[in-house]
Scaffold this motif. Structure first.
Motif, mmCIF file in Angstrom:
data_model
loop_
_atom_site.group_PDB
_atom_site.id
_atom_site.type_symbol
_atom_site.label_atom_id
_atom_site.label_comp_id
_atom_site.label_asym_id
_atom_site.label_seq_id
_atom_site.Cartn_x
_atom_site.Cartn_y
_atom_site.Cartn_z
ATOM 1 N N VAL A 1 0.853 -1.185 0.000
ATOM 2 C CA VAL A 1 0.000 0.000 0.000
ATOM 3 C C VAL A 1 0.895 1.243 0.000
ATOM 4 N N SER A 2 0.571 2.192 -0.876
ATOM 5 C CA SER A 2 1.279 3.468 -0.930
ATOM 6 C C SER A 2 0.334 4.552 -0.419
ATOM 7 N N ILE A 3 0.809 5.363 0.515
ATOM 8 C CA ILE A 3 -0.018 6.405 1.134
ATOM 9 C C ILE A 3 0.621 7.764 0.879
ATOM 10 N N ASP A 4 -0.123 8.659 0.264
ATOM 11 C CA ASP A 4 0.340 10.022 -0.004
ATOM 12 C C ASP A 4 0.264 10.809 1.297
ATOM 13 N N LEU A 5 1.403 11.331 1.746
ATOM 14 C CA LEU A 5 1.451 12.064 3.016
ATOM 15 C C LEU A 5 1.468 13.582 2.826
ATOM 16 N N TYR B 1 5.679 10.280 0.999
ATOM 17 C CA TYR B 1 4.905 9.046 0.843
ATOM 18 C C TYR B 1 5.314 8.036 1.903
ATOM 19 N N GLU C 1 -1.796 1.861 8.266
ATOM 20 C CA GLU C 1 -2.583 2.412 7.160
ATOM 21 C C GLU C 1 -3.775 3.205 7.672
ATOM 22 N N TRP D 1 -2.836 6.755 8.951
ATOM 23 C CA TRP D 1 -2.352 7.770 8.022
ATOM 24 C C TRP D 1 -3.261 8.037 6.832
ATOM 25 N N MET D 2 -4.204 7.162 6.555
ATOM 26 C CA MET D 2 -5.068 7.382 5.403
ATOM 27 C C MET D 2 -6.139 8.415 5.721
ATOM 28 N N THR D 3 -6.518 9.171 4.704
ATOM 29 C CA THR D 3 -7.596 10.135 4.838
ATOM 30 C C THR D 3 -8.896 9.359 5.011
ATOM 31 N N ALA E 1 -7.210 2.949 -0.074
ATOM 32 C CA ALA E 1 -5.746 2.761 -0.070
ATOM 33 C C ALA E 1 -5.281 2.585 -1.501
ATOM 34 N N GLU E 2 -4.090 3.055 -1.784
ATOM 35 C CA GLU E 2 -3.498 2.887 -3.110
ATOM 36 C C GLU E 2 -2.676 1.618 -3.103
#
Length: 106
Positions: A15-19, A28, A93, A96-98, A103-104
């Motif tokens: 999973v990649s999370i935009d920070l 990220y 996840e 930090w996720m909106t 999730a990406e």
């Protein structure tokens, strides 16, 4: 390059999370799992070696000796490699996720 390295080493549930806009510590965060402590450690070691050789990046690494949770700080991207049980326990996840954003998965 990070996602390719993890994919080559058979990382699971990547999973990649935009920070951006959430923190200044990184742009990220990448979270993934390995099936065992040995695989977690090997994935981390290979990723750090590839980043150094291909991009001249010296990364900060924590937890590699234990192999339950390895944190790799590249400067602008933070990578967490977990054993599945440890990942489930900490649930990074969700932290930090909106809210409401998917999730990406890479």
């Amino acid at each position: 390059m990070i996602l390719t390295s993890l994919d080559d080493d058979k990382a699971e549930d990547v999973v990649s999370i935009d920070l951006h806009g959430k923190t200044q510590m990184a742009d990220y965060m990448v979270v993934c799992s390995g099936r065992s402590s040995r695989q977690v450690g090997a994935m981390a070691e290979k990723l750090v070696d590839r980043l150094k050789q291909d991009h001249g990046r010296i990364c900060k690494v924590e937890g590699k000796d234990q192999g339950d949770w390895v944190l790799i700080d590249t400067g602008d991207i933070i990578v967490h490699i977990f054993r599945p049980e440890v990942r489930e326990f900490y649930q990074l996840e969700k932290m930090w996720m909106t809210p409401g954003a998917p999730a990406e998965h890479a």
